[in-house]
Design an enzyme around this catalytic site. Structure first.
Site, PDB file in Angstrom:
ATOM      1  N   ILE A  32     -52.155  16.133  19.405  1.00 21.60           N
ATOM      2  CA  ILE A  32     -52.826  17.442  19.503  1.00 21.60           C
ATOM      3  C   ILE A  32     -52.216  18.467  18.539  1.00 21.60           C
ATOM      4  O   ILE A  32     -52.858  19.461  18.191  1.00 21.60           O
ATOM      5  CB  ILE A  32     -52.762  17.944  20.974  1.00 21.60           C
ATOM      6  CG1 ILE A  32     -53.893  18.903  21.274  1.00 21.60           C
ATOM      7  CG2 ILE A  32     -51.420  18.558  21.299  1.00 21.60           C
ATOM      8  CD1 ILE A  32     -54.054  19.185  22.769  1.00 21.60           C
ATOM      9  N   GLU A  96     -39.929  14.964  23.600  1.00 20.07           N
ATOM     10  CA  GLU A  96     -40.434  16.083  24.412  1.00 20.07           C
ATOM     11  C   GLU A  96     -41.294  15.604  25.555  1.00 20.07           C
ATOM     12  O   GLU A  96     -41.348  16.248  26.608  1.00 20.07           O
ATOM     13  CB  GLU A  96     -41.238  17.052  23.526  1.00 20.07           C
ATOM     14  CG  GLU A  96     -40.360  17.793  22.524  1.00 20.07           C
ATOM     15  CD  GLU A  96     -41.164  18.689  21.597  1.00 20.07           C
ATOM     16  OE1 GLU A  96     -42.411  18.595  21.596  1.00 20.07           O
ATOM     17  OE2 GLU A  96     -40.527  19.466  20.871  1.00 20.07           O
ATOM     18  N   HIS A 101     -43.724   6.866  23.411  1.00 20.65           N
ATOM     19  CA  HIS A 101     -44.853   6.900  22.485  1.00 20.65           C
ATOM     20  C   HIS A 101     -44.374   6.682  21.063  1.00 20.65           C
ATOM     21  O   HIS A 101     -43.331   7.183  20.658  1.00 20.65           O
ATOM     22  CB  HIS A 101     -45.617   8.229  22.590  1.00 20.65           C
ATOM     23  CG  HIS A 101     -44.738   9.438  22.516  1.00 20.65           C
ATOM     24  ND1 HIS A 101     -44.001   9.883  23.584  1.00 20.65           N
ATOM     25  CD2 HIS A 101     -44.460  10.279  21.497  1.00 20.65           C
ATOM     26  CE1 HIS A 101     -43.317  10.955  23.243  1.00 20.65           C
ATOM     27  NE2 HIS A 101     -43.572  11.214  21.972  1.00 20.65           N
TER      28      HIS A 101
HETATM   29  P1  5GP Z   1     -42.100  13.733  21.024  1.00 21.56           P
HETATM   30  O1  5GP Z   1     -41.363  14.937  20.468  1.00 21.56           O
HETATM   31  O2  5GP Z   1     -41.893  13.577  22.514  1.00 21.56           O
HETATM   32  O3  5GP Z   1     -41.782  12.483  20.238  1.00 21.56           O
HETATM   33  O4  5GP Z   1     -43.623  14.011  20.723  1.00 21.56           O
HETATM   34  C1  5GP Z   1     -44.540  14.432  21.665  1.00 21.56           C
HETATM   35  C2  5GP Z   1     -45.848  14.570  20.933  1.00 21.56           C
HETATM   36  O5  5GP Z   1     -46.880  14.680  21.894  1.00 21.56           O
HETATM   37  C3  5GP Z   1     -45.919  15.813  20.038  1.00 21.56           C
HETATM   38  O6  5GP Z   1     -46.214  15.409  18.712  1.00 21.56           O
HETATM   39  C4  5GP Z   1     -47.047  16.632  20.665  1.00 21.56           C
HETATM   40  O7  5GP Z   1     -47.833  17.293  19.712  1.00 21.56           O
HETATM   41  C5  5GP Z   1     -47.824  15.592  21.423  1.00 21.56           C
HETATM   42  N1  5GP Z   1     -48.523  16.109  22.597  1.00 21.56           N
HETATM   43  C6  5GP Z   1     -47.983  16.868  23.578  1.00 21.56           C
HETATM   44  N2  5GP Z   1     -48.909  17.147  24.528  1.00 21.56           N
HETATM   45  C7  5GP Z   1     -50.061  16.543  24.124  1.00 21.56           C
HETATM   46  C8  5GP Z   1     -51.364  16.464  24.678  1.00 21.56           C
HETATM   47  O8  5GP Z   1     -51.673  17.018  25.735  1.00 21.56           O
HETATM   48  N3  5GP Z   1     -52.290  15.750  23.989  1.00 21.56           N
HETATM   49  C9  5GP Z   1     -51.989  15.121  22.816  1.00 21.56           C
HETATM   50  N4  5GP Z   1     -52.958  14.446  22.216  1.00 21.56           N
HETATM   51  N5  5GP Z   1     -50.764  15.177  22.253  1.00 21.56           N
HETATM   52  C10 5GP Z   1     -49.808  15.874  22.901  1.00 21.56           C
END
Ligand code: 5GP
Length: 145
Positions: A32, A96, A101
């Site tokens: 997103i 986060e 993922h």
């Molecule tokens: P992390 O920092 O945990 O590796 O990345 C989390 C990712 O999830 C971020 O790139 C963020 O933009 C994405 N993200 C967070 N909330 C949502 C959501 O509700 N929908 C989508 N499609 N992506 C999300």
């Protein structure tokens, strides 16, 4: 700790997502807040907060789907001259959302994405010492073979 994450809602269809791929184990959808256009996330449908909780078979499948998506990005209308895979495991690593993922990030020249790092130049003895420590831990952690 609360196991809930927004990704569980996306898997369950309670939250919207722009899906790109889905099978019985894995879901891939648009991030997103993309760091480049076409930035994708690949997740296991069964939640795992961290790599240590993730079924290794499922981890292999995340990578396999990531590979297919990388090829699709290169063949699609998304600008894609290269691809980065990125996975943050733990707060310190930048995680986060606590549902494992794999980021699949299409790259184009000058797109502004990058990892900030300062490579060091340790002595071979230091590399060998840490390699031994990690080899030992691999046995204790139940690494296969
Ligand atoms: P992390 O920092 O945990 O590796 O990345 C989390 C990712 O999830 C971020 O790139 C963020 O933009 C994405 N993200 C967070 N909330 C949502 C959501 O509700 N929908 C989508 N499609 N992506 C999300």
């Amino acid at each position: 700790m609360n196991p809930y994450t927004i990704f569980a809602d996306i898997v369950a269809g309670r939250a919207p997502a722009s899906k790109v791929y889905e099978d019985e184990d894995v879901l891939a959808f648009m991030d997103i807040r993309p760091v480049t256009p076409g930035h994708l996330l690949v997740i296991p449908k069964t939640p795992a907060r961290s790599l240590s909780e993730l079924d290794p078979e499922l981890g292999g499948k995340l990578f396999r789907v990531g590979q297919q998506l990388a090829a699709a990005l290169r063949a699609s209308e998304v600008g894609c001259d290269g691809v980065n895979f990125f996975l943050a495991d733990g707060v310190t690593a930048g995680q986060e959302v606590f549902h494992v993922h794999l980021h699949v990030i299409p790259r184009t020249p000058g797109d502004g994405f990058g990892l900030r790092a300062r490579p060091t130049h340790p002595a071979r003895a230091d590399l060998d010492y840490l390699a031994g420590s990690i080899r030992g831990a691999l046995g204790r952690a139940g690494g296969k073979d």
